[in-house]
Design an enzyme around this catalytic site. Structure first.
Site, PDB file in Angstrom:
ATOM      1  CG  ASP A   1      -5.400   2.853  12.554  1.00  0.00           C
ATOM      2  OD1 ASP A   1      -4.739   1.803  12.754  1.00  0.00           O
ATOM      3  OD2 ASP A   1      -6.368   2.906  11.769  1.00  0.00           O
TER       4      ASP A   1
ATOM      5  CG  HIS B   1      -2.862   2.122   7.174  1.00  0.00           C
ATOM      6  ND1 HIS B   1      -3.796   2.179   6.162  1.00  0.00           N
ATOM      7  CD2 HIS B   1      -3.546   1.755   8.291  1.00  0.00           C
ATOM      8  CE1 HIS B   1      -4.990   1.888   6.661  1.00  0.00           C
ATOM      9  NE2 HIS B   1      -4.863   1.617   7.950  1.00  0.00           N
TER      10      HIS B   1
ATOM     11  CB  ILE C   1      -4.201   1.342   1.315  1.00  0.00           C
ATOM     12  CG1 ILE C   1      -4.609   0.572   2.586  1.00  0.00           C
ATOM     13  CG2 ILE C   1      -4.091   0.398   0.130  1.00  0.00           C
ATOM     14  CD1 ILE C   1      -6.014   0.011   2.525  1.00  0.00           C
TER      15      ILE C   1
ATOM     16  N   GLY D   1      -8.731   4.994   5.420  1.00  0.00           N
ATOM     17  CA  GLY D   1      -9.981   5.571   4.904  1.00  0.00           C
ATOM     18  C   GLY D   1     -10.337   6.841   5.665  1.00  0.00           C
TER      19      GLY D   1
END
Ligand SMILES: *[C@@H]1O[C@H](CO)[C@@H](O)[C@H](O)[C@H]1NC(C)=O
Ligand SMILES: *[C@@H]1O[C@H](CO)[C@@H](O)[C@H](O)[C@H]1NC(C)=O
Ligand SMILES: *[C@@H]1O[C@H](CO)[C@@H](O)[C@H](O)[C@H]1NC(C)=O
Ligand SMILES: *[C@@H]1O[C@H](CO)[C@@H](O)[C@H](O)[C@H]1NC(C)=O
Ligand SMILES: *[C@@H]1O[C@H](CO)[C@@H](O)[C@H](O)[C@H]1NC(C)=O
Length: 626
Positions: A519, A524, A539, A542
């Site tokens: 991903d 990110h 970030i 998740g």
């Protein structure tokens, strides 16, 4: 003389069975103890050394109004060398009854809620006053006395509570609408107090006595009636109230010198539709009724978690079952399929991506291909979701006017994953996606996407799941707000976590996870993109935090054994900045481990409403009490 071990334990058993149960120093309150069952209880407890509060508001039948039945029982106890004191309060003044125990004996250990009255009429003729008086004496009275005793039990971390129910409650009885409902209410009260008192050494049980009374006299043969002696039930109650007895939350029926345990049981039931998309008609219910009500394989659910947990299996079966009709919109479109070959290096990289470390012995089996139990962290098959669904034009099909939404406004809201087969450490797989429903949450759109992962070589389904993609700013298109396709979140129990595991992520966690999962969303890693998405800094994925939690739970409750993993459901609440410390808080409810993940640095929630179901729990030394 040489005594073999076997003989010793036989001897111990013998000593145990011969030892007398005594209640020395224990203080017992029995309500309604002036006659019948209550009196038999009081006499037996006193004869076993207990200090007894004999509660009864009744006057003696033959006496002048001044003499009370409770006094008669107290005299009888004293004449036999026992200790007792009388109390004449109504159970609605339960605090006064408990106060009598405290004032006279300084403590309370056992409360037998026995007081009750009968007033029988058919339901049609029952007035509301008839209803209220029964509720008051049986339910409110038992509650008041118990509520007054409860703080003492909690404080001393010991207590035994008995509620008195009735066959009229468990089975119904003509003319006893008020009485039977009150008696069943006590079962519910006991069920919950058994749970709430468990950690404080308070055991709560229900006795269902069949004793001789005016009512039973008319309906049973005389021989039988004469054997319905309270003295044959009292020993069962005494045992339930002894400190050696660990029974808790049970319904015990007793009469005639017989006792048995009683359960609510549930049939296996029947799934009444073929897939989540199907609706249900009364006709289908009728046609399956035999199966719904087939009690031949009925069983008890040990807890509310188990009862609802089994419903989760229904959701899973419905979501994995092939569609009942053959309309093409329901099948997986090959366009939304990701084909992927992975090998042990990918599996290990994934483990590193979700924080596995050689410092943790339970992680070693995910990191070393020659380990006896080398296996894939079972959250693995979530990685294809963001690629296959969130990154494709699938979202556009779900939301035709999506054009203006920035990629950074697309978030992964929730994830469900169930692993059906042990995950191979290398395989050629296919993950297929399809949209189940698009929900309109005003400010945002939520797209429910179902996925399944197939082992191409064997054709076996390895995992099924559901992701909820959130698109900020895309709501208000007039779609449904909720859907029964949604695999629900479940709140953690309202107590402090049973255990927590804390682990710091590394500053390059997102950079590693991008490679591990494929991903590559720039959110990110690219500060400029993350600012566009409303985040100050890039970030962590998740799903990466989810992998951390999965490992933490497996290491805590399964000694790392991936084969015990069944399914996970989680909501992603707030992002994690790589380098921050994650704390996974866990609550065990049977084989279900509720959890939440918190960023320790700012105490902010990352994952909530989440749980992992295990096929079995394997505890280590530190966790043996959980
Ligand atoms: C229960 O209801 C009946 C009427 O059905 C009534 O006669 C009786 O008094 C009530 N019981 C009590 C204890 O009040
Ligand atoms: C009651 O307490 C026992 C321990 O004494 C525990 O094993 C049991 O699970 C508890 N029952 C309920 C219903 O909480
Ligand atoms: C119990 O019900 C489930 C569906 O909920 C079904 O798959 C299973 O075969 C049933 N088991 C028995 C023993 O009937
Ligand atoms: C592998 O798993 C089995 C079964 O859980 C366990 O008994 C064994 O100790 C494990 N092997 C290693 C090297 O940890
Ligand atoms: C972010 O944007 C600034 C200004 O446009 C640019 O100088 C910088 O190179 C960008 N950073 C990245 C990581 O692309």
């Amino acid at each position: 003389m040489f005594i073999q071990f076997k003989t010793v334990s036989k001897l111990n058993q013998l000593v145990n069975t011969m030892s007398k149960l005594c209640f020395d120093e224990r203080v017992v309150v029995v309500t309604g103890a002036g006659a019948g069952l209550g009196k038999a209880y009081a006499l037996l407890f006193a004869s076993k050394g207990a200090k007894v509060v004999v509660n009864d508001l009744g006057s003696s039948r033959h006496g002048d109004g001044a003499s009370r039945v409770a006094d008669t029982v107290v005299s009888e106890i004293k004449s036999q060398g026992g200790q007792a004191v009388a109390n004449y309060d109504n159970v609605l003044d339960g605090d006064k009854i408990i106060k009598t125990a405290i004032d006279n004996f300084g403590r309370i250990d056992v409360l037998v809620n026995n007081a009750g009255i009968l007033r029988d009429k058919s339901f049609a003729r029952m007035s509301e006053d008839d209803w209220d008086i029964i509720q008051n004496v049986h339910v409110k009275g038992a509650m008041r006395a118990t509520k007054a005793a409860w703080p003492y039990f909690k404080q001393q971390k010991y207590g035994r509570i008995i509620f008195t129910s009735s066959n009229s409650g468990l089975y119904g009885n003509f003319g006893q609408a008020n009485y039977s409902s009150a008696k069943m209410a006590l079962v519910g009260l006991a069920n919950t107090l058994a749970i709430e008192g468990q950690s404080s050494g308070i055991n709560t049980n229900v006795i269902v006595p069949t004793a001789g009374s005016r009512l039973t006299e008319d309906i049973v043969p005389a021989d039988f009636y004469n054997q319905l002696k309270p003295e044959l039930i009292a020993p069962v109650v005494a045992w339930l109230c002894h400190e050696d007895c660990t029974e808790n939350g049970s319904i015990i029926e007793s009469a005639l010198g017989w006792a048995g345990k009683c359960h609510l049981i549930r049939s296996n039931g029947s799934i009444l539709r073929k897939s989540l998309k199907d609706s249900l008609t009364p006709e289908t219910v009728r046609d399956n009724w035999d199966q719904v009500t087939d009690m031949s394989t009925a069983k008890r659910c040990e807890s509310i978690a188990e009862a609802t947990g089994e419903l989760m299996n229904v959701i899973e079966q419905l979501s994995s079952s092939k569609t009942s009709d053959s309309s093409s919109s329901r099948s997986f479109d090959p366009k939304y399929t990701i084909k992927y070959t992975y090998d042990v290096k990918d599996a290990i990289l994934y483990a590193l991506g979700v924080g596995a470390t050689t410092k943790n012995p339970d992680d070693f089996q995910y990191l070393y291909e020659n380990h006896e139990n080398f296996s894939v962290v079972p959250s693995y098959f979530v990685i294809f979701g963001p690629l296959g669904a969130l990154g494709s034009d699938m979202l556009v099909t779900a939301l035709p006017n999506l054009g203006e939404i920035n990629i950074a406004g697309i978030l992964h809201g929730e994830q469900y994953l169930k692993v059906l087969k042990k995950i191979p450490t290398e395989a050629n797989v296919e993950t297929r996606f399809r949209i189940q429903e698009t929900l309109d949450k005003e400010k945002m759109a939520v797209i429910l996407i179902e996925h399944e992962t197939i082992d191409v070589k064997s054709g076996e389904k390895l995992a099924v799941g559901q992701m909820a993609g959130v698109i900020k700013g895309a709501g208000g298109f007039g779609g449904p707000r909720n859907s029964d396709h949604e695999v629900p979140l479940i709140d953690a129990p309202k107590r402090n976590p049973d255990i927590s595991v804390t682990q710091q992520t590394c500053v390059d966690q997102a950079a590693i996870y991008r490679l591990a999962s494929g991903d590559m969303n720039p959110l990110h890693i690219d500060a400029n993109i993350s600012v566009m998405g409303g985040f100050e800094r890039p970030i962590l994925h998740g799903l990466c935090s989810l992998g951390f939690a999965t490992r933490h739970i497996l290491q805590t409750f399964a000694r790392g054994d991936t084969e015990l993993f069944d399914c996970v459901k989680a909501r992603f609440v707030k992002p994690v900045i790589p380098g921050q410390t994650l704390r996974t808080d866990m609550w065990r409810e049977g084989k279900r481990i509720h959890f939440q993940t918190i960023v320790v640095e700012n105490n902010s929630p990352v994952i909530s409403g989440a749980y992992i179901d295990l096929k079995d729990v394997k505890l280590g030394n530190q966790t043996s009490k959980l």
